[in-house]
Design an enzyme around this catalytic site. Structure first.
Site, PDB file in Angstrom:
ATOM      1  N   ASP A   3      39.746  23.204  49.848  1.00 52.31           N
ATOM      2  CA  ASP A   3      40.788  22.187  49.664  1.00 52.31           C
ATOM      3  C   ASP A   3      40.285  20.808  50.056  1.00 52.31           C
ATOM      4  OD1 ASP A   3      40.803  23.230  52.372  1.00 52.31           O
ATOM      5  OD2 ASP A   3      42.599  22.024  52.732  1.00 52.31           O
ATOM      6  N   GLU A  15      42.432  24.103  54.920  1.00 52.80           N
ATOM      7  CA  GLU A  15      41.838  23.661  56.177  1.00 52.80           C
ATOM      8  C   GLU A  15      42.422  22.333  56.620  1.00 52.80           C
ATOM      9  OE1 GLU A  15      38.877  21.490  58.725  1.00 52.80           O
ATOM     10  OE2 GLU A  15      39.711  20.944  56.768  1.00 52.80           O
TER      11      GLU A  15
END
Length: 497
Positions: free
Chosen positions: A81, A148
């Site tokens: 991400d 994350e």
């Protein structure tokens, strides 16, 4: 400056080809399904063992090359991400548009958005290594996690699986590729948590009232762990300061509310781990002229204060008409909390000179039909210090009539006295570059904290190429540094026999 395409990929082409492919897929935190599916299909296309878990984490395994069958398996780890930020004038849609990348000499940047080098480069490195059949290496386990940037949700899923007795990984060495300074190897990081306060309230209809608007923008922002030490301006905090001044007007007592204020809206920030770049409010006061005069003076003072660290700061003061607003009590509670909330560096480490021990970032303020929600991000290398900040915030929230809660807690990555992986990495780096590598701990969250808690016997290290201004639209990377770090990883793997 030219657009990067498949036809003009810089060296190393194998790395930048995978980075280009990944950046065609929208992958903001919480929107990684397509990227996860793509990674799974790429791995299967390489005829490698691959697994996608319920959190959309991807684990890809490749057997050791000849001569490395008895070497400990190596986990290569990063996250898929990215933080989605853009300049105000950008029309980019992070839900559907690819990242447009621009080559600027030896620098790669995006066109008015975050680049996604944090941490798309880890994905690109891993795929380039996996497809290289000439590479000398121990058994590889590539772990690419999700979300994350918004709480390490993917890493937490792996953490919980291991804690519950599952064994998704067998490696004894872990190389996290989520650092942003070439030649600096991380061996520890801060833990943290998110702190939320909410205030349930509805706007009330009123007769049309003359009001004012305030917009704070043009700040540098940046990663709330790495840049918090610089004292950069926080748009939400600055706007709360201005609102407090508007209701106090020219009164010498900064706690007074003689110029009663009613908020029409108050919102700012977009990511819990980014220093807010923008905040906006509309409001009414009893004496608009008096408030305007006080605000003009305060705006000038703030610009002087931030002229060095945030020279691009803009504060716009305008007029409006309000027909709906929150009552003065609700408005005062919210302003009181944000104005009085601590923010920035709370304490410095006594063990590592120059390292922030504990910090707080007032991060995201949302104005919803149900009221207000505010998220702050706490980081600390000491759990007790983090808890002390949580306790202070909870007390303050209670005093202001707000509902408090915390979430997304993750542990610190504690420094190990002895690390064979660290020693080998420093040796390889010195042989390759002629320069000594540096060892640091950082005031930012790295997934190694979660992994080390459930895999205490795994030797871990974090590294990466030169990336700058991550979590901002000015994010950019050094193309030569990407190449050097790729060569380093290949040489390091070859030495782990």
């Amino acid at each position: 400056m030219i657009e990067m395409t498949k036809q003009n990929l810089p060296e190393p082409v194998s790395v930048f080809r995978w980075f280009y492919e990944l950046n065609q897929i929208p992958r903001g935190s919480g929107n990684e399904q397509a990227a996860s599916d793509w990674l799974l299909s790429v791995a299967k296309g390489m005829n490698l063992e691959a697994h996608q878990d319920k959190a959309n984490n991807i684990i890809i395994k490749k057997a050791a090359s000849k001569g490395y069958e008895n070497a400990p398996a190596v986990i290569l780890q990063g996250h898929m991400d990215m933080v989605c930020e853009k300049v105000a004038e950008s029309t980019h849609d992070f839900e559907k548009d690819p990242i447009r990348m621009l080559i600027d000499g030896e620098t790669l940047r995006a066109d008015g958005t975050t680049l996604g080098g944090d941490d798309g480069l880890a994905v690109a490195y891993a795929l380039a290594l996996l497809e290289d059949d000439e590479l000398a290496h121990p058994a590889l386990e590539v772990l690419i996690t999700t979300s994350e940037e918004t709480g390490m949700d993917g890493a937490m899923a792996i953490h919980d699986a291991i804690k519950n007795g599952e064994k998704p990984l067998s490696g004894k060495l872990l190389l996290n590729i989520d650092s942003e300074e070439e030649g600096i190897f991380l061996i520890g990081c801060a833990g943290g948590a998110n702190f939320q306060v909410s205030l349930a309230a509805k706007r009330e209809k009123t007769a049309p009232q003359a009001g004012l608007t305030l917009k704070v923008h043009g700040l540098q922002g940046g990663h709330s762990g790495q840049k918090i030490i610089e004292g950069r301006g926080n748009a939400i905090k600055l706007l709360a300061r201005l609102l407090n001044k508007a209701r106090c007007a020219s009164c010498l007592d900064s706690a007074c509310t003689v110029n009663e204020l009613r908020l029409g809206c108050f919102e700012g920030g977009s990511k819990h781990n980014a220093i807010p770049l923008l905040a906006f409010s509309c409001f009414s006061v009893k004496d608009v002229a008096r408030a305007r005069k006080a605000l003009e003076s305060e705006i000038a003072a703030i610009k002087r204060e931030y002229s060095v660290i945030d020279p691009g700061l803009h504060i716009e003061l305008g007029e409006c008409t309000l027909e709906e607003s929150y009552n003065p009590e609700v408005s005062a509670s919210l302003i009181d909390y944000i104005f009085c909330s601590p923010n920035g560096v709370q304490s410095m480490s006594h063990d590592i000179p120059g390292l922030v021990q504990t910090s707080l970032n007032v991060a995201v303020l949302e104005n919803t039909p149900e009221g207000f929600n505010l998220t702050s991000s706490i980081r600390s290398s000491l759990a007790s210090s983090s808890q002390e900040v949580l306790d202070r915030l909870t007390r303050l929230a209670n005093r202001c009539g707000l509902v408090a809660s915390s979430s997304g807690s993750y542990p610190a990555w504690e420094i190990k006295e002895h690390s064979p992986l660290r020693e080998k990495a420093l040796e390889v780096w010195k042989d390759m570059t002629g320069r000594e590598g540096e060892i640091e701990a950082i005031h930012a969250g790295v997934e190694c904290g979660l992994f080390s808690e459930v895999m205490p016997d795994v030797d871990m290290l974090s590294m990466g190429p030169d990336l700058a201004d991550v979590h901002t639209p000015n994010e950019h990377l050094s193309i030569p540094s990407v190449g050097r770090c790729y060569e380093f990883i290949k040489k390091l793997l070859a030495e782990l026999k």
